[in-house]
Write an enzyme that holds these catalytic residues in place. Structure first.
Site, short mmCIF file in Angstrom:
data_model
loop_
_atom_site.label_atom_id
_atom_site.label_comp_id
_atom_site.label_asym_id
_atom_site.label_seq_id
_atom_site.Cartn_x
_atom_site.Cartn_y
_atom_site.Cartn_z
N HIS A 114 -4.08 2.00 52.32
CA HIS A 114 -4.82 3.25 52.51
C HIS A 114 -5.31 3.85 51.19
CE1 HIS A 114 -3.30 2.86 56.63
NE2 HIS A 114 -4.43 3.46 56.92
N HIS A 172 8.86 -6.74 54.00
CA HIS A 172 9.07 -5.67 53.04
C HIS A 172 9.45 -4.37 53.73
CE1 HIS A 172 8.53 -2.82 49.80
NE2 HIS A 172 8.60 -3.84 48.97
N GLU A 202 12.79 -2.35 53.39
CA GLU A 202 12.61 -0.91 53.17
C GLU A 202 12.15 -0.13 54.40
OE1 GLU A 202 10.28 -0.26 49.58
OE2 GLU A 202 11.57 -1.63 48.48
N HIS A 234 12.01 -9.58 45.65
CA HIS A 234 12.73 -9.33 46.90
C HIS A 234 13.39 -10.60 47.44
CE1 HIS A 234 11.79 -5.16 47.33
NE2 HIS A 234 10.49 -5.38 47.20
#
Ligand code: CO
Length: 289
Positions: A114, A172, A202, A234
């Site tokens: 965004h 993620h 997350e 990660h």
């Protein structure tokens, strides 16, 4: 006579249209935008993306930008400069590129996407810069994208995996409302295979939610696979890390046998082609401008 008028008219309109576009010098480019990674071995995934984009657009100027400021700063300290999307678009404008198709290489439309959308919109009709900029959606946007993603993910599961063994995809996840794509993906995955789960680091679902499903399905062996474009920090830390809180160690402490795959989704052409399709859409849009 009629023919000549038509020819003259079409010359007139062609001139009108091109005059409107930066004195007729229309120059097109592609900008690939990724979150970024500092893990050198994870770069193979990004190189693979560039290779596939190059196949689809052989003559085109292709540039990169990273959205993560922290990653760009870390790389800068190693002497590697990467542009932010704003810098990259400004440079393209400076270099005379008027029409840019930007492709988001994000997995879901979260905050990174965004933010990118706002940046792209601010580069329309830039005086002495970019004229038109279009943006291709992240990996999962439409219903058909999620279906295509599921098909690719299932194809990419190692053939040694047996049906009674579970696959746990590590996504993620985010606090952004776009996180809904992860439980959404789970719904689509279960239509194809009840033993494929998706969890996130997350966001939601968390590993505990996945474990509820593993117990219910009486699973003994788990395949851990990253659901991130690059197998970076990660994967190294949260998925298979030495720490007691890595997914591998949590699952093993609960008695599961764990096998893992260390490959980002962008290392697979069937996933990359979904992004490339979105880029082709953004490029098609650009042709109308
Ligand atoms: Co992260």
């Amino acid at each position: 006579m009629k023919k000549i008028t038509l020819i003259l008219l079409s010359f007139f309109f062609a001139f009108q249209i091109s005059a409107h576009h930066n004195d007729g010098k229309r120059k097109e480019a592609i900008l690939l935008v990724h979150f970024g990674t500092t893990v050198p071995s994870a770069k193979v995934a990004l190189d693979n993306i560039e290779e596939e984009v190059r196949k689809a657009f052989p003559e085109m100027e292709i540039r990169w930008a990273y959205t993560a400021k922290m990653i760009r700063k870390k790389l800068e300290k190693q002497g590697i400069h990467t542009d932010s999307p704003t810098e990259a678009l400004a440079k393209l404008g400076e270099d005379g590129y008027t029409h840019i198709a930007v492709q988001s290489l994000h997995t879901i439309p979260g905050s990174e996407y965004h933010d990118l959308l706002r940046i792209v919109n601010s580069f329309q009709l830039m005086p002495k810069g970019t004229h038109s900029v279009t943006l291709g959606a992240p990996l999962m946007s439409k219903h058909s994208d999620v279906q295509a993603t599921v098909d690719a993910l299932i194809q990419n599961i190692p053939s040694e995996r047996k049906a009674k063994e579970a696959v746990v995809l590590m996504g993620h996840g985010t606090h952004h409302e776009g996180n809904i794509y992860y439980p959404g993906l789970q719904y689509y995955l279960w239509q194809k295979d009840p033993n494929v789960f998706v969890g996130s680091v997350e966001g939601f679902p968390v590993l505990d939610d996945v474990i509820v499903g593993l117990k219910k399905n009486k699973v003994k062996t788990v395949w851990l696979i990253p659901f991130m474009s690059v197998a970076g920090v990660h994967t190294e830390e949260d998925m298979i890390g030495e720490g007691s809180d890595s997914w591998k160690n949590i699952l093993e402490s609960k008695g599961y046998k764990v096998k893992s795959v260390i490959k980002g989704t962008a290392e697979y052409d069937n996933i990359v082609n979904i992004w490339v399709d979105h880029l082709k859409g953004a490029y098609k849009e650009l042709q109308k401008l």
